[in-house]
Scaffold this motif. Structure first.
Motif, mmCIF file in Angstrom:
data_model
loop_
_atom_site.group_PDB
_atom_site.id
_atom_site.type_symbol
_atom_site.label_atom_id
_atom_site.label_comp_id
_atom_site.label_asym_id
_atom_site.label_seq_id
_atom_site.Cartn_x
_atom_site.Cartn_y
_atom_site.Cartn_z
ATOM 1 N N PRO A 15 17.930 23.786 10.677
ATOM 2 C CA PRO A 15 17.614 23.148 9.400
ATOM 3 C C PRO A 15 18.180 21.743 9.277
ATOM 4 O O PRO A 15 19.172 21.417 9.936
ATOM 5 N N SER A 16 17.532 20.938 8.461
ATOM 6 C CA SER A 16 18.042 19.602 8.139
ATOM 7 C C SER A 16 19.468 19.714 7.646
ATOM 8 O O SER A 16 19.752 20.546 6.782
ATOM 9 N N GLY A 17 20.354 18.915 8.195
ATOM 10 C CA GLY A 17 21.734 18.895 7.708
ATOM 11 C C GLY A 17 22.653 19.834 8.466
ATOM 12 O O GLY A 17 23.852 19.880 8.204
ATOM 13 N N VAL A 18 22.103 20.565 9.454
ATOM 14 C CA VAL A 18 22.955 21.531 10.167
ATOM 15 C C VAL A 18 23.852 20.839 11.198
ATOM 16 O O VAL A 18 24.849 21.392 11.650
ATOM 17 N N GLY A 19 23.492 19.594 11.559
ATOM 18 C CA GLY A 19 24.331 18.850 12.501
ATOM 19 C C GLY A 19 23.707 18.689 13.874
ATOM 20 O O GLY A 19 24.403 18.414 14.854
ATOM 21 N N LYS A 20 22.386 18.796 13.981
ATOM 22 C CA LYS A 20 21.705 18.699 15.292
ATOM 23 C C LYS A 20 21.985 17.365 15.973
ATOM 24 O O LYS A 20 22.274 17.301 17.157
ATOM 25 N N ARG A 134 26.091 19.645 2.630
ATOM 26 C CA ARG A 134 25.969 18.610 3.668
ATOM 27 C C ARG A 134 24.783 17.685 3.394
ATOM 28 O O ARG A 134 24.874 16.477 3.593
ATOM 29 N N LEU A 135 23.675 18.284 2.945
ATOM 30 C CA LEU A 135 22.492 17.465 2.643
ATOM 31 C C LEU A 135 22.786 16.491 1.507
ATOM 32 O O LEU A 135 22.401 15.323 1.551
ATOM 33 N N ALA A 136 23.462 16.995 0.473
ATOM 34 C CA ALA A 136 23.793 16.148 -0.677
ATOM 35 C C ALA A 136 24.743 15.025 -0.254
ATOM 36 O O ALA A 136 24.568 13.860 -0.628
ATOM 37 N N THR A 140 20.608 11.042 2.318
ATOM 38 C CA THR A 140 19.451 10.298 2.848
ATOM 39 C C THR A 140 18.153 10.751 2.197
ATOM 40 O O THR A 140 17.126 10.124 2.387
ATOM 41 N N GLU A 141 18.191 11.836 1.436
ATOM 42 C CA GLU A 141 16.991 12.321 0.750
ATOM 43 C C GLU A 141 17.278 12.431 -0.741
ATOM 44 O O GLU A 141 18.433 12.680 -1.126
ATOM 45 N N GLN A 146 15.563 17.133 -0.818
ATOM 46 C CA GLN A 146 16.630 18.063 -0.410
ATOM 47 C C GLN A 146 16.185 19.505 -0.682
ATOM 48 O O GLN A 146 16.373 20.397 0.149
ATOM 49 N N THR A 147 15.570 19.709 -1.831
ATOM 50 C CA THR A 147 15.126 21.056 -2.205
ATOM 51 C C THR A 147 14.057 21.553 -1.236
ATOM 52 O O THR A 147 14.101 22.697 -0.772
ATOM 53 N N ARG A 148 13.109 20.681 -0.886
ATOM 54 C CA ARG A 148 12.061 21.071 0.058
ATOM 55 C C ARG A 148 12.665 21.489 1.394
ATOM 56 O O ARG A 148 12.256 22.454 2.023
#
Ligand code: 5GP
Length: 211
Positions: A15-20, A134-136, A140-141, A146-148
């Motif tokens: 997922p977005s924000g997991v640290g890839k 992390r997303l918040a 960047t979104e 972020q919700t999507r």
């Protein structure tokens, strides 16, 4: 790496924000890994460098690459097109490197479908609230984006299990997570060595000599 073991494709999804991106960068820093630079039609974010983070291209350019058969895989994510160009992957494999593809699960599914002897790793967050945090923090979104992204997580985890991915690695601690992924990659490359010795084609369709 760059040793005698064969190069390989390593798909890193999650997922977005997991640290890839961070995990991929740590692997590149330790040597033996290169990161495939994807092409995308999405807008460049502040701080991103064209040719380093992504190659930012137009819709028409993307379609041309697809028509030429020059993409390993491609997908539409959050309404934008993303794809992995073939040539840098070929080059990495020739140099016996592990080529990291930081792509979504649909991309992973296509790589699996090609029959490449690749390793698919799904990075999971310790929990959903940590991911939201992390997303918040990344900022960047906007809120709607972020919700999507958070709503997609469940689907990604389910699909990764079905494809199936080879390993699910929890990114609760960066160093531990990087070490675990690296260990899986090395074990995979040793298995590849055996398959290659038995005369198997490791990357059908990439039309290359991995000797
Ligand atoms: P972002 O826009 O946040 O950089 O990436 C959004 C999503 O697109 C992430 O899940 C990322 O892994 C995925 N992605 C980036 N490049 C590619 C690609 O070349 N192919 C596919 N299938 N997904 C990609």
């Amino acid at each position: 790496m760059g040793d005698d073991l064969p190069g390989t494709l390593v798909v890193l999804s999650g997922p977005s924000g997991v640290g890839k991106t961070t995990v991929a960068q740590r692997l590149v820093d330790r040597g033996g890994y290169v990161r495939s630079v994807s092409v995308t039609t999405r807008q460049r974010r502040e701080g991103e460098v064209d040719g380093l983070d992504y190659r930012f291209i137009t819709h028409a350019e993307f379609e041309q690459l697809q028509a030429d058969g020059e993409l390993v895989e491609s997908a539409e994510v959050h309404g934008k097109l993303y794809g992995t160009p073939k040539e840098p992957v070929r080059q990495a494999l020739r140099r016996h490197m592990a080529c990291l593809l930081v792509i979504d699960v649909y991309g992973g599914q296509q790589v699996r479908g090609h029959g490449y002897d690749s390793l698919l790793v799904f990075l999971a967050p310790p929990d959903q609230s940590e991911l939201a945090k992390r997303l918040a923090q990344r900022g960047t979104e906007d809120y709607a984006q972020q919700t999507r992204r958070l709503q997609r997580v469940e689907m990604e985890v389910r699909l990764a299990a079905e494809i199936p991915y080879n390993h699910l690695v929890v990114n609760d601690n960066l160093e531990r997570c990087v070490a675990e992924v690296h260990q899986h990659v090395q074990e995979h490359r040793r298995r590849l060595q055996e398959r290659k010795a038995a005369g198997q084609t490791l990357y059908p369709g990439l039309e290359m000599d991995t000797a």
